[in-house]
Enzyme design. Sequence first.
Site, mmCIF file in Angstrom:
data_model
loop_
_atom_site.group_PDB
_atom_site.id
_atom_site.type_symbol
_atom_site.label_atom_id
_atom_site.label_comp_id
_atom_site.label_asym_id
_atom_site.label_seq_id
_atom_site.Cartn_x
_atom_site.Cartn_y
_atom_site.Cartn_z
ATOM 1 C CG ASP A 67 -0.781 -9.252 2.630
ATOM 2 O OD1 ASP A 67 -1.035 -7.828 2.769
ATOM 3 O OD2 ASP A 67 -1.843 -9.639 2.137
ATOM 4 C CE LYS A 130 -3.799 -12.699 2.035
ATOM 5 N NZ LYS A 130 -2.828 -12.209 1.359
ATOM 6 C CE LYS A 166 -6.239 -10.168 0.609
ATOM 7 N NZ LYS A 166 -5.252 -9.579 0.094
#
Length: 230
Positions: A67, A130, A166
């Site tokens: 991430d 995300k 996400k």
Amino acid sequence: MENAGITCGAVCVYPSRVAGAVKTLDKIGVDIPVAAVATGFPSGQYHLQTRLQEIKLTIADGAKEIDIVINREMALTGNWEGLYKELKLMRAACGDAHMKAILAVGELGSMNNVYKASLVAMMAGADFIKTSTGKEGVNAILPVGVVMCRAIRDFYEHTGHKVGFKPAGGIRAAKDALVWLMLIKEELGNDWLNNHMFRIGASGLLGDIERQLFHYVYGRYAAASELPMA
């Protein structure tokens, strides 16, 4: 529900904890990938070479997903080409690992920037986009979710390539998770309704999911002391 096969999509930890998480999951026989918040999470305000090295070290420790955090300064100043080049280098450093690009939407200033940052991240090769680190003042909210999902849909219609989504930060109730599932269903369709294309940042959500499963099995809600994740 013991045999229902319900698991989380990944276990996300800080880079220094990857090796321990991988070892522990292997020891207990659980096949769940380990993700790591690399590239100077949550601020991302580190030298580029430091961020790239953190990705490589984390993957060497066994992380299967990375991430990363985008450079918000570049987004705010409209330096989209510079942001694209940084993300391409991060994508290369990830190798076979999945890269989730955290946009930190609460710090991008406008929905227009959210849309552009989404497209730049996807063009650079992000497997997921995300919403947030969970540390910003504004994290996963539905208006931003709509913008990001429509960017994913536009990218898919132009390229034929599907990118995951996400939302993360502030999602704490199972009912809220259902709303996000409905958003995905309506905006992106059934192909995104799986853990390969849709995840929720669930550190604050697991307790309520366990509570709802308990109610489904026993017909009553449990006390907090009865739930190990609460």
